[in-house]
Write an enzyme that holds these catalytic residues in place. Structure first.
Site, PDB file in Angstrom:
ATOM      1  N   GLU A  72       0.815  -1.213   0.000  1.00  0.00           N
ATOM      2  CA  GLU A  72       0.000   0.000   0.000  1.00  0.00           C
ATOM      3  C   GLU A  72       0.849   1.262   0.000  1.00  0.00           C
ATOM      4  OE1 GLU A  72      -3.348   0.261  -0.211  1.00  0.00           O
ATOM      5  OE2 GLU A  72      -3.526  -1.916  -0.393  1.00  0.00           O
ATOM      6  N   GLU A  96      -1.860   9.029  -0.337  1.00  0.00           N
ATOM      7  CA  GLU A  96      -2.058   8.796  -1.762  1.00  0.00           C
ATOM      8  C   GLU A  96      -1.630  10.014  -2.568  1.00  0.00           C
ATOM      9  OE1 GLU A  96      -5.778   7.545  -4.738  1.00  0.00           O
ATOM     10  OE2 GLU A  96      -6.069   7.714  -2.564  1.00  0.00           O
TER      11      GLU A  96
END
Length: 281
Positions: A105, A127
């Site tokens: 991730e 992100e």
């Protein structure tokens, strides 16, 4: 040593948050409560942690110096069943699986990266260039706060208002009004990832129960070929995008991390590593 008032408040708040989690966590049942629990630090030392995350503090990583071993160990104390249930092999395998998933991730690796692509976990803490604000406006239980983005943050890349809301409620912060805390506090970041790992969200089981062998498939799970193993954990985390596909690169990357870490823990990975033949939840 003299503690400041703010330090005392933070310490007391941490105790309250963890105590609340222990009372309400579905994974912390009577068996775990009364069994001797091996501290995580006895299974993963700082030297092993550093050998797993060889490049997390490189200048090329935006999360440089953010994900500390101390925060990881402190966060795990809120979830005493994590890495402490089952045989020694099971406990090590669960820790390796968790670290593999958060490494994918947050990866900064590439095919020809120094020390290989699986030495670059925990490189990012949020992100990059999100395609949306991850607000599900149809969810009335956890309504989005104006101007806030619920993009991926932290080790598990916590996303969507319906995850930030309950994570904040469980851990003692306002996930809807202050989602940024996940990238401003290393301790909160690790806690959110462990909360996600340990928490059942029906029809999805918890990642924890899958890795310790307590997953009981429903008829729907059997029909969807959702078999226990690391691949099912991937399905829980991001099955809608990654599962049911042959030779998916993202799934392979997760497996690559898991195989490396399992080797460092000197345990096997167990069966069913991918989710190519599973339907998503």
């Amino acid at each position: 040593m003299v503690l400041s008032l703010s330090s005392i408040v933070v310490s007391f708040s941490s105790f309250i948050f963890c105590f609340t989690i222990l009372l309400h966590s579905s994974s912390f049942g009577a068996e775990a409560r009364y069994s001797p629990i091996t501290p995580i630090s006895s299974l993963i030392s700082k030297s092993l942690f550093d050998s797993i995350f060889l490049h997390k503090d490189d200048s090329a990583c935006p999360a440089k110096n953010f994900y500390t071993y101390e925060s990881y160990i402190q966060a795990s104390k809120c979830f005493p069943a994590f890495g402490a249930t089952g045989s020694l092999t099971t406990r090590k395998r669960e820790i390796a699986a968790f670290l593999a998933q958060i490494s994918h991730e947050t990866t900064g690796g590439w095919a020809t990266a120094p020390d290989g692509p699986y030495a670059w976990g925990l490189c990012f803490k949020e992100e990059v260039s999100p395609q949306s604000d991850y607000c599900d406006s149809t969810n009335k239980e956890w309504p989005c706060y104006p101007g806030k983005s619920y993009k991926g943050r932290g080790p598990i890349q916590l996303s969507w208002n319906y995850n930030y809301g309950p994570a904040g409620k469980a851990l003692g912060f306002d996930g809807l009004r202050n989602p940024e805390i996940v990238t401003n506090s290393s301790l909160v970041a690790f806690r959110t990832s462990l909360w996600f790992w340990m928490t059942e969200r029906k029809p999805k089981p918890s990642c924890h129960n899958v890795m310790i062998g307590k997953y009981v498939p429903t008829q729907a799970d059997i029909a969807a070929n959702r078999t226990a193993g690391f691949g099912l954990v991937t399905n829980i985390i991001n099955g809608g995008l990654e599962c049911g596909l042959s030779d998916d690169g993202r799934v392979n990357d997760r497996i690559g991390y898991f195989e490396r870490y399992a080797g460092l823990f000197n345990v096997d990975t167990g069966p069913n590593l991918d989710c190519a033949y599973q339907k998503s939840f």
